[in-house]
Structure formats: C-alpha cells, structure tokens
Motif scaffolding. Structure first.
Motif, PDB file in Angstrom:
ATOM      1  N   GLN A  43      38.189  19.381  -3.411  1.00 16.50           N
ATOM      2  CA  GLN A  43      39.045  20.241  -2.604  1.00 16.50           C
ATOM      3  C   GLN A  43      40.530  19.975  -2.868  1.00 16.50           C
ATOM      4  OE1 GLN A  43      37.829  20.890   1.553  1.00 16.50           O
ATOM      5  NE2 GLN A  43      35.997  19.696   1.087  1.00 16.50           N
ATOM      6  N   GLU A  49      45.682  17.847  -4.848  1.00 20.40           N
ATOM      7  CA  GLU A  49      47.055  18.315  -5.051  1.00 20.40           C
ATOM      8  C   GLU A  49      48.123  17.223  -4.905  1.00 20.40           C
ATOM      9  OE1 GLU A  49      47.315  21.683  -2.471  1.00 20.40           O
ATOM     10  OE2 GLU A  49      46.850  23.108  -4.091  1.00 20.40           O
ATOM     11  N   PRO A  50      48.043  16.342  -3.898  1.00 21.65           N
ATOM     12  CA  PRO A  50      49.078  15.295  -3.794  1.00 21.65           C
ATOM     13  C   PRO A  50      49.093  14.356  -4.999  1.00 21.65           C
ATOM     14  CG  PRO A  50      47.880  15.511  -1.732  1.00 21.65           C
ATOM     15  CD  PRO A  50      47.120  16.299  -2.746  1.00 21.65           C
ATOM     16  N   PHE A  90      43.131  19.748  -0.935  1.00 21.28           N
ATOM     17  CA  PHE A  90      43.877  18.812  -0.093  1.00 21.28           C
ATOM     18  C   PHE A  90      43.818  17.392  -0.644  1.00 21.28           C
ATOM     19  CE2 PHE A  90      39.717  17.667   1.565  1.00 21.28           C
ATOM     20  CZ  PHE A  90      39.872  16.346   1.958  1.00 21.28           C
ATOM     21  N   LEU A  91      42.743  17.070  -1.349  1.00 23.49           N
ATOM     22  CA  LEU A  91      42.592  15.734  -1.915  1.00 23.49           C
ATOM     23  C   LEU A  91      43.312  15.615  -3.250  1.00 23.49           C
ATOM     24  CD1 LEU A  91      41.286  12.918  -2.056  1.00 23.49           C
ATOM     25  CD2 LEU A  91      39.254  14.008  -3.025  1.00 23.49           C
ATOM     26  N   VAL A 131      42.797   8.782   1.055  1.00 27.22           N
ATOM     27  CA  VAL A 131      42.645  10.140   1.572  1.00 27.22           C
ATOM     28  C   VAL A 131      41.201  10.478   1.903  1.00 27.22           C
ATOM     29  CG1 VAL A 131      42.928  12.598   1.047  1.00 27.22           C
ATOM     30  CG2 VAL A 131      44.698  10.963   0.385  1.00 27.22           C
ATOM     31  N   ASN A 132      40.250  10.045   1.070  1.00 23.97           N
ATOM     32  CA  ASN A 132      38.873  10.504   1.258  1.00 23.97           C
ATOM     33  C   ASN A 132      37.873   9.386   1.493  1.00 23.97           C
ATOM     34  OD1 ASN A 132      37.452  12.984   1.487  1.00 23.97           O
ATOM     35  ND2 ASN A 132      36.382  12.550  -0.420  1.00 23.97           N
TER      36      ASN A 132
END
Length: 335
Positions: A32, A37-38, A34-35, A285-286
């Motif tokens: 995904q 892109e940063p 959100f994980l 993040v995950n």
C-alpha cells in the motif's frame, strides 16, 4: 543546411528527453502507498531520482505480461513471497548482481540467481486468549492434535500466507505427512475458514476458538489501532516451534522487471530499500521484522520478545508451492 540544423536540434532534444527519463523510475506495488511512499520520498531526496508509484491490490503480474517490452515498470514490490514466485515463474523478472544487496540481505532471504530479494519478514504466529489458554509452547504440528477439535481458527487455506505455511510443512515432513497434518487441522477447525488475519484474532477474543493462526504484523497494527486495540490486548502472541526448528516466516520482497527501462537506477533503489533507512522505516510503519540483521524491529515488536525463526531458505517455499496447493485441494480445506 536548414535540414541539417533541424536534425541536429531534434537529436539534442532526444538526448534531453533521455536524460530526463533516466532520472525517473516506475514502481508497481502490491504494498500500500501509505507504507511505500515515505520511503521512496527519502530515496528521491537522496538521489534526485523521481519515483512514480503504481499501487494495485491484484493484477500486477497480468499487467506486466500484457505490457511486455513496452512496460514502464522498473521494479515490482510484493506483499508476500507467492507474488515473487509468480513473477519469476512467468519470466517477468531480470537477475540482479549487487554486492550491496548480497551484503544487506542474508542468503536465506534472497534468490540464489538474484531474481528476487526479500525486504521484510513476518512470522506466522499462533494466538490464544489471555484469560483462556494463555501463553503456550505451541507447535504447528499440534494444531492437528485431536484435543484441539473445534478450537482452531484460520483464514482461507488458499491465501498465500497459509500456502507458504503448508509448503514449509512439506519441506520439513514430506508430502504424505503434511497431508495427514492438514487433514487434522481441518478436522479441528471451529468454523469454515473465513475473514482475514485480524478476524482470527478477534475470534479468539470472542471465544469462537482457542487458537488462531495469523501474521505478526497484523497483531502489531491492531495494537496501534484505537478501534482494535482492546481486541488485540485480549490475546497472547505465541511464537511456534521454539524448542526445535523455529517459527515459520514469510517475506515481502522486490524484483527487477525483465524489461526495466531504467535498470541502473532501479538497482540503486533496490539497494536503498535493503539499507538501514528503508529497513527501519518498514519496521516502524508496518510492525514487520527487517531482513537486514543489524536493523532492530520497532519498540512494540521488540516487546514481544526474541524468537527463533525457521532457518529454511525461503526459496524452498517456492519449490513446494504447487504441492501445497494440491494438498489443500485434496483435503478440501476451505469447504
């Protein structure tokens, strides 16, 4: 003379366009946005190479095959190992030779021919209720014990996470014994396989079953979700098979596409994703475990304690993938 000047101008324009294209990459991602892109933004800031991210839950393999040589994709990011296998089997990948990748990613977590590299690791854990069974020294083999009849919950056996677990059982015990085990697990199910991994954890809290199968990072994400925190806090995470071979692990990963238009820069991104900055970002993040040995998991994940992981090379899961699917069909696991 005018014609020569025009040709020269067009040539210069083409060179300019090529140079611009060389500063870009296209990434197809099952992971995904959100994980991812940063992390990609950090890569761009460091290198000046822009990355176009294309996310899709399904169908990336089919899209690559359809696009063929005209595909803009340089790299594919996957959320599980079975996607890596699929891409390689359909000859949509290109081998990568990189000393940096080999240094960052242990041999257990990369293809011997460089066709794929793992990025993160997740554990196939067993969950029990804190006010029920509590912490248990469980094994995957024990899930077939008749004493657990009507007490096991899991998602579909055909989900990639469960196919990989069955493949690992074949690798360790042989196909015949793995089939007997799989039939035993089916006989012990509290309900027909359904839902996702989070739903299995919720089923333990609700008393539907005593033991649920689920990946570690879902548990971590639930603990950070205000709406699901109380559900997750009601269960205990158990790392299976700690007295012997260790817990089964699966991986997310990456491949270089067969027709990558920006191969050199794509390899730079792959190397970046295997390094400390990206590995730490994935961990935070995950709630996943970095594959780079000297990068620590997040504080929350570390709080679950150290565990022993199965040392089975991940590539072995590919060897037994089709056999695992066959066994799931033979015992009609999802029916």
């Amino acid at each position: 003379m005018k014609w020569i000047t025009s040709v020269a101008f067009l040539g210069l324009l083409a060179v300019g366009q090529t140079a611009t294209a060389a500063d870009k990459l296209t990434v197809y991602s099952y992971r995904q946005a959100f994980l991812v892109e940063p992390i990609l933004a950090r890569f761009t800031a460091q290198t000046g190479i822009d990355v176009d991210l294309v996310f899709a839950k399904d169908g990336i393999t089919e899209r690559l095959a359809r696009e063929g040589r005209l595909s803009p994709a340089d790299i594919v990011l996957t959320s599980d190992f079975s996607r890596l296998v699929e891409l390689v089997d359909k000859q949509l990948t290109a081998p990568v030779k990189s000393a940096q990748l080999d240094s960052n990613i242990p041999a257990q977590f990369r293809d011997p021919q460089g066709q794929w590299y793992a990025l993160t690791m997740r554990v196939r854990n067993l969950y029990t209720a804190k006010d029920g069974l509590g912490a248990q020294p469980l094994t995957y083999e024990a899930l077939a014990d008749p004493k657990y009849k009507g007490k096991i919950c899991t998602r579909s056996g055909k989900h990639p996470y469960n196919i990989a677990l069955v493949a690992s059982m074949i690798a360790h015990h042989g196909e015949a014994q793995a089939k007997t085990w799989l039939q035993g697990v089916k006989d012990n199910l509290a309900r027909k396989p359904q839902g996702n991994d989070r739903a299995q954890i919720a089923a333990v809290k609700e008393g539907v079953c005593d033991i649920a199968i689920g990946n570690s990072y879902y548990y971590g994400n639930m603990l950070q979700d205000p709406e699901q925190k109380t559900v997750a806090e009601a269960v205990t995470i158990n790392f299976p098979n700690q007295a012997e071979r260790g817990a089964h692990v699966n991986v997310s990963g990456m491949v270089l596409t067969r027709h990558a238009p920006n191969r050199d820069n794509a390899i730079k991104l792959m190397e970046f994703l295997s390094g400390d900055v990206a590995q730490k970002a994935y961990a935070e993040v995950n709630m996943e475990y970095p594959v780079k040995a000297d990068v620590q998991p997040s504080q929350l994940v570390a709080s679950w304690g150290a565990f022993k992981a199965d040392s089975l090379p991940i590539v072995k899961l590919a060897h037994y993938h089709q056999a695992a699917v066959k066994l799931l069909d033979e015992v009609q696991f999802d029916l």
